[in-house]
Design a protein around this motif. Structure first.
Motif, mmCIF file in Angstrom:
data_model
loop_
_atom_site.group_PDB
_atom_site.id
_atom_site.type_symbol
_atom_site.label_atom_id
_atom_site.label_comp_id
_atom_site.label_asym_id
_atom_site.label_seq_id
_atom_site.Cartn_x
_atom_site.Cartn_y
_atom_site.Cartn_z
ATOM 1 N N ALA A 301 10.569 60.149 37.107
ATOM 2 C CA ALA A 301 9.347 60.848 37.526
ATOM 3 C C ALA A 301 8.184 60.606 36.583
ATOM 4 N N ALA A 302 8.462 60.536 35.280
ATOM 5 C CA ALA A 302 7.388 60.464 34.288
ATOM 6 C C ALA A 302 7.154 59.061 33.758
ATOM 7 N N GLY A 303 8.053 58.114 34.069
ATOM 8 C CA GLY A 303 7.988 56.803 33.448
ATOM 9 C C GLY A 303 8.760 56.874 32.146
ATOM 10 N N PRO A 304 8.891 55.787 31.419
ATOM 11 C CA PRO A 304 8.381 54.447 31.681
ATOM 12 C C PRO A 304 9.055 53.785 32.883
ATOM 13 N N ALA A 305 8.537 52.599 33.223
ATOM 14 C CA ALA A 305 9.045 51.910 34.402
ATOM 15 C C ALA A 305 10.514 51.549 34.253
ATOM 16 N N TRP A 306 10.955 51.321 33.022
ATOM 17 C CA TRP A 306 12.365 50.945 32.788
ATOM 18 C C TRP A 306 12.958 51.902 31.776
ATOM 19 N N ALA A 307 14.032 52.557 32.155
ATOM 20 C CA ALA A 307 14.781 53.435 31.252
ATOM 21 C C ALA A 307 16.208 53.468 31.750
ATOM 22 N N ARG A 308 17.135 53.587 30.827
ATOM 23 C CA ARG A 308 18.539 53.600 31.219
ATOM 24 C C ARG A 308 19.296 54.703 30.486
ATOM 25 N N VAL A 309 20.105 55.431 31.236
ATOM 26 C CA VAL A 309 21.102 56.332 30.680
ATOM 27 C C VAL A 309 22.445 55.651 30.897
ATOM 28 N N HIS A 310 23.188 55.454 29.817
ATOM 29 C CA HIS A 310 24.439 54.693 29.916
ATOM 30 C C HIS A 310 25.566 55.423 29.214
ATOM 31 N N PRO A 311 26.698 55.629 29.911
ATOM 32 C CA PRO A 311 26.928 55.385 31.339
ATOM 33 C C PRO A 311 26.103 56.371 32.184
ATOM 34 N N GLU A 312 25.839 56.019 33.435
ATOM 35 C CA GLU A 312 25.054 56.916 34.274
ATOM 36 C C GLU A 312 25.724 58.279 34.386
ATOM 37 N N VAL A 313 27.021 58.265 34.557
ATOM 38 C CA VAL A 313 27.816 59.494 34.472
ATOM 39 C C VAL A 313 28.634 59.390 33.189
ATOM 40 N N PRO A 314 28.309 60.167 32.163
ATOM 41 C CA PRO A 314 28.992 60.016 30.874
ATOM 42 C C PRO A 314 30.503 60.196 30.988
ATOM 43 N N HIS A 315 31.230 59.421 30.180
ATOM 44 C CA HIS A 315 32.683 59.529 30.140
ATOM 45 C C HIS A 315 33.137 60.629 29.182
ATOM 46 N N THR A 316 32.289 60.951 28.207
ATOM 47 C CA THR A 316 32.562 62.041 27.265
ATOM 48 C C THR A 316 31.291 62.888 27.183
ATOM 49 N N HIS A 317 31.165 63.699 26.135
ATOM 50 C CA HIS A 317 29.932 64.489 25.998
ATOM 51 C C HIS A 317 28.877 63.732 25.187
ATOM 52 N N GLU A 318 29.101 62.427 24.995
ATOM 53 C CA GLU A 318 28.163 61.574 24.272
ATOM 54 C C GLU A 318 27.857 60.332 25.121
ATOM 55 N N PHE A 319 26.604 59.906 25.082
ATOM 56 C CA PHE A 319 26.196 58.737 25.857
ATOM 57 C C PHE A 319 24.934 58.149 25.243
ATOM 58 N N GLN A 320 24.489 57.020 25.776
ATOM 59 C CA GLN A 320 23.322 56.328 25.239
ATOM 60 C C GLN A 320 22.118 56.479 26.159
ATOM 61 N N VAL A 321 20.926 56.434 25.556
ATOM 62 C CA VAL A 321 19.656 56.314 26.280
ATOM 63 C C VAL A 321 18.936 55.087 25.732
ATOM 64 N N TRP A 322 18.516 54.202 26.625
ATOM 65 C CA TRP A 322 17.791 52.975 26.269
ATOM 66 C C TRP A 322 16.367 53.067 26.822
ATOM 67 N N LEU A 323 15.365 52.729 25.979
ATOM 68 C CA LEU A 323 13.965 52.768 26.392
ATOM 69 C C LEU A 323 13.247 51.518 25.894
ATOM 70 N N PRO A 324 12.223 51.051 26.632
ATOM 71 C CA PRO A 324 11.535 49.802 26.288
ATOM 72 C C PRO A 324 10.413 49.988 25.263
ATOM 73 N N TYR A 325 10.781 50.497 24.088
ATOM 74 C CA TYR A 325 9.824 50.677 22.996
ATOM 75 C C TYR A 325 10.532 50.393 21.678
ATOM 76 N N ASP A 326 9.737 50.125 20.643
ATOM 77 C CA ASP A 326 10.315 49.943 19.317
ATOM 78 C C ASP A 326 10.888 51.272 18.812
ATOM 79 N N ALA A 327 11.883 51.167 17.956
ATOM 80 C CA ALA A 327 12.568 52.361 17.453
ATOM 81 C C ALA A 327 11.614 53.301 16.716
#
Length: 393
Positions: A301-327
């Motif tokens: 809804a808010a952007g950015p155009a590319w963002a990822r939550v991985h896994p989409e459905v987490p396998h545990t209570h921890e997961f990754q978020v990827w965004l198209p910007y420098d750390a």
């Protein structure tokens, strides 16, 4: 254009200042998805022991000496939970796994350990398997998932042990299905290899597998578990398996320098974690599904155009978020959000995953259970606005 030493120093200083601000903001934030007790003060940690230790162990008992007393009680508790004949306490998981695989190498006559290229010993332990224990790690796969049965069966050389990290943390805390896991174990058995589970976070896996800890551990010949990952202990680990293996491991523990004089604070904190945190982990995992879905919706809804939550459905209570910007951009935005609003959506560090691409880990703990999906979506929108503010200068 060639960079000068002064520019490099200024960049390091700026990052150090940002780290200090981020640490302060995290401690002061009123709303977070998880609150890491290890980052608290010494007073906080001692208060935990003072308040909770009497609920898990008789404090009028004699203090432990070289692994007896409360340490032995912890070992018995772990063996019962995992359904193994015995368990041995180790000061670190690195030591526990080296000892386990060294013992298996002696029994199989083969020092080769098959594992994933992203497994903890390969990424984080500076070649310790080879340098310290004379083991020879070989990588079954580099794919961001656990090895498959076909890969194990088709691997081009013999190996004495197969080590499986459950979950595979650096790939996004991912797990196979129960059927895939059992097939991989069977494939290793077909090759006359033993199976060792790197279960630092095994405690988190019962929800995904739909199995008890003992059912999961039963698949392996030996299992390592951590007391500070998932359980919020002060440190420490355990190696569980057949009594003959554990007895041998105790001998090697001594040789490796792991026979510590007294370890009651760590052992007590582990017992507290088993009592308090272990029963709540399935709730954390279930709510991580809600948080991950709301993050995806918020970014869509808010952007950015590319963002990822991985896994989409987490396998545990921890997961990754990827965004198209420098750390550094994302770390600054996360810090500003906490400083201005008292909410810190992303408390973890951001790691550069490539040019203009970064990732962080999200953990949903007790504090995260208070967040609704709407809370997450609103915080995501605020965070995206702050990212744009940082980028625009």
């Amino acid at each position: 254009m060639t960079r000068t030493a002064g520019q490099d120093d200024e960049e390091k200083s700026a990052r150090q200042r940002l780290r200090e601000r981020r640490t302060a903001a995290r401690r002061q934030a009123g709303r977070v998805l998880s609150r890491d007790g290890a980052l608290g003060t010494l007073r906080d940690r001692l208060t935990l022991l003072h308040e909770a230790a009497p609920q898990v162990y008789d404090l009028d008992e004699q203090a432990d000496l070289y692994g007896d007393g409360v340490v032995a009680a912890l070992e018995e508790r772990v063996a019962a939970l995992l359904g193994t004949e015995a368990a041995a306490f180790f000061p670190t998981g690195t030591m526990a796994q080296q000892v386990a695989l060294r013992c298996w190498a002696g029994r199989t006559g083969n020092p080769t350990v098959a594992l994933h290229a992203m497994s903890h010993p390969e990424v984080w332990e500076r070649g310790a398997f080879t340098a310290v224990s004379g083991l020879r790690p070989v990588q079954v796969t580099r794919e961001p998932r656990l090895p498959t049965a076909e890969e194990v069966r088709g691997f081009e050389e013999p190996f004495g042990s197969l080590m499986l990290e459950l979950p595979l943390r650096d790939a996004g805390h991912v797990l196979p299905t129960w059927e895939e896991l059992t097939e991989v174990v069977e494939a290793a058995r077909e090759r006359d290899a033993v199976v060792h589970f790197d279960g630092a976070r095994l405690w988190e896996t019962t929800h995904h597998f739909g199995r008890s800890l003992s059912e999961i551990a039963e698949l392996a010949d030996s299992v390592y578990v951590s007391f500070y990952k998932s359980l919020a202990g002060f440190g420490g680990a355990a190696l569980a398996g057949p009594k003959t293996l554990v007895d041998e491991a105790r001998t090697w523990r001594h040789r490796y320098g792991g026979a510590v004089f007294q370890q009651f604070p760590t052992a007590l904190s582990a017992l507290i974690g088993l009592e308090r945190e272990l029963p709540r982990l399935p709730d954390y995992v279930a709510h991580a599904h809600v948080v991950a879905a709301a993050l995806r919706e918020g970014f869509a809804a808010a952007g950015p155009a590319w963002a990822r939550v991985h896994p989409e459905v987490p396998h545990t209570h921890e997961f990754q978020v990827w965004l198209p910007y420098d750390a550094d951009v994302l770390a600054e935005a996360a810090t500003r959000q906490a400083e201005r609003t008292g909410t810190m959506l992303f408390v973890g560090a951001w790691a550069q995953g490539g040019p203009g691409l970064s990732r962080t880990e999200v953990t949903v703990g007790a504090a995260g259970l208070e967040w609704t999906a709407d809370d997450v979506r609103r915080a995501t929108a605020d965070f995206v606005d702050l990212v744009r503010e940082v980028v625009s200068g």
